[in-house]
Design a protein around this motif. Sequence first.
Motif, PDB file in Angstrom:
ATOM      1  N   ASP A 144       6.444 -12.715   0.143  1.00 47.08           N
ATOM      2  CA  ASP A 144       6.295 -11.332   1.111  1.00 47.08           C
ATOM      3  C   ASP A 144       5.341 -10.483   0.497  1.00 47.08           C
ATOM      4  OD1 ASP A 144       7.876 -12.184   3.136  1.00 47.08           O
ATOM      5  OD2 ASP A 144       9.716 -11.119   2.488  1.00 47.08           O
ATOM      6  N   VAL A 145       4.957  -9.586   1.392  1.00 48.46           N
ATOM      7  CA  VAL A 145       3.555  -8.598   1.012  1.00 48.46           C
ATOM      8  C   VAL A 145       4.177  -7.204   1.655  1.00 48.46           C
ATOM      9  CG1 VAL A 145       1.651  -7.891   0.882  1.00 48.46           C
ATOM     10  CG2 VAL A 145       1.978 -10.267   0.929  1.00 48.46           C
ATOM     11  N   ASN A 146       4.519  -6.266   0.795  1.00 46.09           N
ATOM     12  CA  ASN A 146       5.061  -5.109   1.338  1.00 46.09           C
ATOM     13  C   ASN A 146       3.791  -3.813   0.872  1.00 46.09           C
ATOM     14  OD1 ASN A 146       7.329  -5.758   2.571  1.00 46.09           O
ATOM     15  ND2 ASN A 146       8.275  -6.075   0.497  1.00 46.09           N
ATOM     16  N   GLY A 165      -8.572  -1.860   0.301  1.00 50.77           N
ATOM     17  CA  GLY A 165      -9.131  -0.761   1.102  1.00 50.77           C
ATOM     18  C   GLY A 165     -10.318  -0.848   2.157  1.00 50.77           C
ATOM     19  N   GLY A 166     -10.823  -0.286   2.708  1.00 53.65           N
ATOM     20  CA  GLY A 166     -11.938  -0.404   3.530  1.00 53.65           C
ATOM     21  C   GLY A 166     -12.449   0.609   4.395  1.00 53.65           C
ATOM     22  N   TYR A 167     -13.664   0.423   5.031  1.00 51.63           N
ATOM     23  CA  TYR A 167     -14.235   1.373   5.802  1.00 51.63           C
ATOM     24  C   TYR A 167     -13.624   1.609   7.155  1.00 51.63           C
ATOM     25  CZ  TYR A 167     -18.776   2.912   8.422  1.00 51.63           C
ATOM     26  OH  TYR A 167     -19.469   3.757   9.043  1.00 51.63           O
ATOM     27  N   HIS A 168     -13.479   3.110   7.326  1.00 50.08           N
ATOM     28  CA  HIS A 168     -12.495   3.453   8.415  1.00 50.08           C
ATOM     29  C   HIS A 168     -11.213   3.003   8.374  1.00 50.08           C
ATOM     30  CE1 HIS A 168     -16.178   4.689  11.105  1.00 50.08           C
ATOM     31  NE2 HIS A 168     -16.129   5.523   9.661  1.00 50.08           N
ATOM     32  N   TRP A 169     -10.650   2.310   7.380  1.00 49.32           N
ATOM     33  CA  TRP A 169      -9.309   1.911   7.292  1.00 49.32           C
ATOM     34  C   TRP A 169      -8.402   2.587   6.134  1.00 49.32           C
ATOM     35  CZ3 TRP A 169      -6.153  -0.824   3.653  1.00 49.32           C
ATOM     36  CH2 TRP A 169      -4.824  -1.364   4.238  1.00 49.32           C
ATOM     37  N   GLY A 170      -9.089   3.213   5.129  1.00 50.79           N
ATOM     38  CA  GLY A 170      -8.096   3.703   3.925  1.00 50.79           C
ATOM     39  C   GLY A 170      -7.926   2.770   2.945  1.00 50.79           C
ATOM     40  N   ASN A 171      -6.712   3.159   2.181  1.00 55.06           N
ATOM     41  CA  ASN A 171      -6.414   2.360   0.862  1.00 55.06           C
ATOM     42  C   ASN A 171      -5.170   2.005   0.983  1.00 55.06           C
ATOM     43  OD1 ASN A 171      -9.133   2.198   0.004  1.00 55.06           O
ATOM     44  ND2 ASN A 171      -8.982   4.007  -1.319  1.00 55.06           N
ATOM     45  N   ALA A 172      -4.503   0.811   0.412  1.00 58.14           N
ATOM     46  CA  ALA A 172      -3.196   0.775   0.341  1.00 58.14           C
ATOM     47  C   ALA A 172      -3.034  -0.201  -1.149  1.00 58.14           C
ATOM     48  CB  ALA A 172      -2.569  -0.078   1.370  1.00 58.14           C
ATOM     49  N   LEU A 173      -1.882   0.012  -1.688  1.00 57.48           N
ATOM     50  CA  LEU A 173      -1.501  -0.787  -2.708  1.00 57.48           C
ATOM     51  C   LEU A 173      -0.453  -1.700  -2.143  1.00 57.48           C
ATOM     52  CD1 LEU A 173      -1.680  -0.687  -5.869  1.00 57.48           C
ATOM     53  CD2 LEU A 173       0.121   0.439  -6.105  1.00 57.48           C
ATOM     54  N   LEU A 174      -0.398  -2.923  -2.635  1.00 54.81           N
ATOM     55  CA  LEU A 174       0.224  -4.077  -2.003  1.00 54.81           C
ATOM     56  C   LEU A 174       1.149  -4.479  -2.964  1.00 54.81           C
ATOM     57  CD1 LEU A 174      -2.199  -5.975   0.354  1.00 54.81           C
ATOM     58  CD2 LEU A 174      -0.839  -4.026   0.921  1.00 54.81           C
ATOM     59  N   ASP A 175       2.240  -4.728  -2.810  1.00 52.13           N
ATOM     60  CA  ASP A 175       3.342  -5.640  -3.507  1.00 52.13           C
ATOM     61  C   ASP A 175       3.711  -7.083  -3.140  1.00 52.13           C
ATOM     62  OD1 ASP A 175       4.967  -6.124  -5.528  1.00 52.13           O
ATOM     63  OD2 ASP A 175       6.827  -4.911  -4.720  1.00 52.13           O
ATOM     64  N   PRO A 176       2.921  -8.068  -3.541  1.00 51.91           N
ATOM     65  CA  PRO A 176       3.262  -9.419  -3.291  1.00 51.91           C
ATOM     66  C   PRO A 176       4.426  -9.816  -4.084  1.00 51.91           C
ATOM     67  CG  PRO A 176       1.047  -9.041  -3.684  1.00 51.91           C
ATOM     68  CD  PRO A 176       1.523  -8.153  -4.347  1.00 51.91           C
ATOM     69  N   GLU A 177       5.390 -10.556  -3.740  1.00 48.66           N
ATOM     70  CA  GLU A 177       6.436 -11.058  -4.336  1.00 48.66           C
ATOM     71  C   GLU A 177       7.122 -12.430  -3.786  1.00 48.66           C
ATOM     72  OE1 GLU A 177       9.180  -7.933  -4.899  1.00 48.66           O
ATOM     73  OE2 GLU A 177       9.716  -7.598  -2.541  1.00 48.66           O
ATOM     74  N   PRO A 178       7.721 -13.203  -4.221  1.00 54.64           N
ATOM     75  CA  PRO A 178       8.128 -14.336  -3.823  1.00 54.64           C
ATOM     76  C   PRO A 178       9.603 -14.081  -3.265  1.00 54.64           C
ATOM     77  CG  PRO A 178       8.318 -14.284  -6.352  1.00 54.64           C
ATOM     78  CD  PRO A 178       7.511 -13.310  -5.928  1.00 54.64           C
ATOM     79  N   THR A 179       9.769 -15.088  -2.155  1.00 53.06           N
ATOM     80  CA  THR A 179      11.009 -14.640  -1.575  1.00 53.06           C
ATOM     81  C   THR A 179      12.096 -15.489  -1.778  1.00 53.06           C
ATOM     82  OG1 THR A 179      10.153 -16.310   0.339  1.00 53.06           O
ATOM     83  CG2 THR A 179       9.570 -13.894   0.634  1.00 53.06           C
ATOM     84  N   GLY A 180      11.827 -16.569  -2.316  1.00 57.98           N
ATOM     85  CA  GLY A 180      12.829 -17.605  -2.882  1.00 57.98           C
ATOM     86  C   GLY A 180      12.470 -18.785  -3.092  1.00 57.98           C
TER      87      GLY A 180
END
Length: 608
Positions: free
Chosen positions: A316-318, A295-310
């Motif tokens: 990838d990061v969703n 998260g960050g200033y004037h950006w908000g917050n997010a929960l990221l899910d990094p996972e291998p593609t193959g």
Amino acid sequence: MRKATVVRSTGALKLLLCLALLAAAWSAPTLAAEGDWSQWRGPARDGYAPVAGNESLAAALHGPLPASLHQVWKIEVGLGQSAPILHQGKLYIHVRQGEEEVVLALDPETGDEIWRYAYPVAYVPVNHAWAWGPGPKSTLTAVGDTLYTFGVTERLHAIDAEQGDVLWDKSYDDIYAQPYPECGTSASPLVEGDLVIVPIGQTWPDPSIESLGEIVAYNRHTGEEVWRTEYLPPGYASPMAFTLDGVRQLVTSTQNHVVGIRISDGKTLWKKELRIFMEQNIPTPLLYEDNILIGGYHWGNALLDPEPTGGDGLWDVNSVWATKRHELYMDSPVLVGDHAYFRSHKRLGTLVCVDMRTGQQCWQGPPQVARYAAFVVVGGDRLLVLTDNGEIKVVAADPSEYQELASWDVADTPVFTHLTVAGSRMYVKDEAHLAVFEIAPDQVTDATAGPTGDAVADWTPTGEDEAAVLEVVNKVLDTQRDARTWEEVEEHLSYWSEDFSDYSGQTKADWVAMYRNIFNAAGVIGPPTGYDKQSMYLEGWVGDTAVVRGVFIDFRPRRQAIMEQFYTVRKYGDRWLVTGTDNKPIWERWGGQGDYKSTFFGEETEDQ
């Protein structure tokens, strides 16, 4: 191996136990013995006080809480936001004294100095970094018999914890014209197995100055470089080591990205753009299951899910969820079960609880609580929250409702360091002092007051004093005024209205109209003229401290703001100390000499 210039205090030195070096190259070393607090945010860098060694404090926090804390001792140590650490019987802290950065080893029982290592540092805060002073900002990391320190200009040291001798050190003046990010280095060294890892480089908002940087890993015993990443200019976050899908990774925020770096070889596995307002990527990443809270200033917050593609080794990061309902800024969150607790920058600083599964805010505390807050989890369901206002709050880690169980004053000057907890004690570094507190209801000692010298005793303000106060405040404000146009003012008001409309139930237009009326009534804003003024008035006196309140427009480049302004002005002899809305002394440049002074006005002006 180079020897340091070390001054040792007289008296017998306690012997420290040395930990054996680990044979496994990538296995995590034992960072702390029972009861130690050996690095940034505690033994695991996650804001948790381990159960073992902290039983008495946990028990005390679950019983009747006193009205105030017992101060064990308090000493002046120097400037900086580096937090103290406790390791194998000694207390260590990294500070600035004059033109030097100083590493101090102290007796935790008395505060007596055992040894010191000092080295000169040429660093002057610039732009909005003025308010935070000259550092250092990174917290030490202790492993076995070695301390690792990272100065405000990216000077990395490995120091013998027992004697204070320098084992090896690194600097980057030969690589970067300005070897630090714009506001100075604040990332704390990460030790992972036999590696010590730090971000290096330079960042600057001026497009004529190129942003450069990498993350670099050294053999922590020898200082030999092991790997260096691709181009990754630094941010301000302290890196973390997480295992994601079976791969041990360094996760951190850089200048404009959050990244995952394979620790075994320094390969960048994934990278997600993270463009925070003014490039202030500060919070320490938080791991929830296999996901990362950012998260960050004037950006908000997010929960990221990094996972291998193959099989190509890339990831990838969703986003699991993303919201602007709450946002991290300079603070780092803690996790208790499925819920994160932190200070949200909304509502001018409020404590919040967030369900990590959904991103929904379970509760928020009162507004305008703090501009900075450091969280420590004790006993599993108690939060110690140290604020920049010099308070420790005890808050229940309960997602059902906000419960503030106690609030204790622990500092007379602003606090922008993390709280250190060890045994039954709490260690607080304020602007220039280090103090130790414990819960002892029958023995309460008030903290000493005054940044330099003694406040004037038995003093009654005169009309001349009142005029002097307003003159002092306006002298400060004169250095900050650079108003532009009403259209820019209105645009900025609209942006800030987004911050508050969620909680007020009003629309942007309502907020813009309200602010316009307030400022016009104060004679501050009123197109086509008058928008470059502020209205400040003396509200009254509390003892020897004047309270000045009003409205102020700050339209320096990259720092546009319109706000209610609040100052306290305290008399020290024939000088005045001005403290701003966030209770942070304002820094001002004098005479074009490049020296930054505190805002003492009178016959003399003293260095901070």
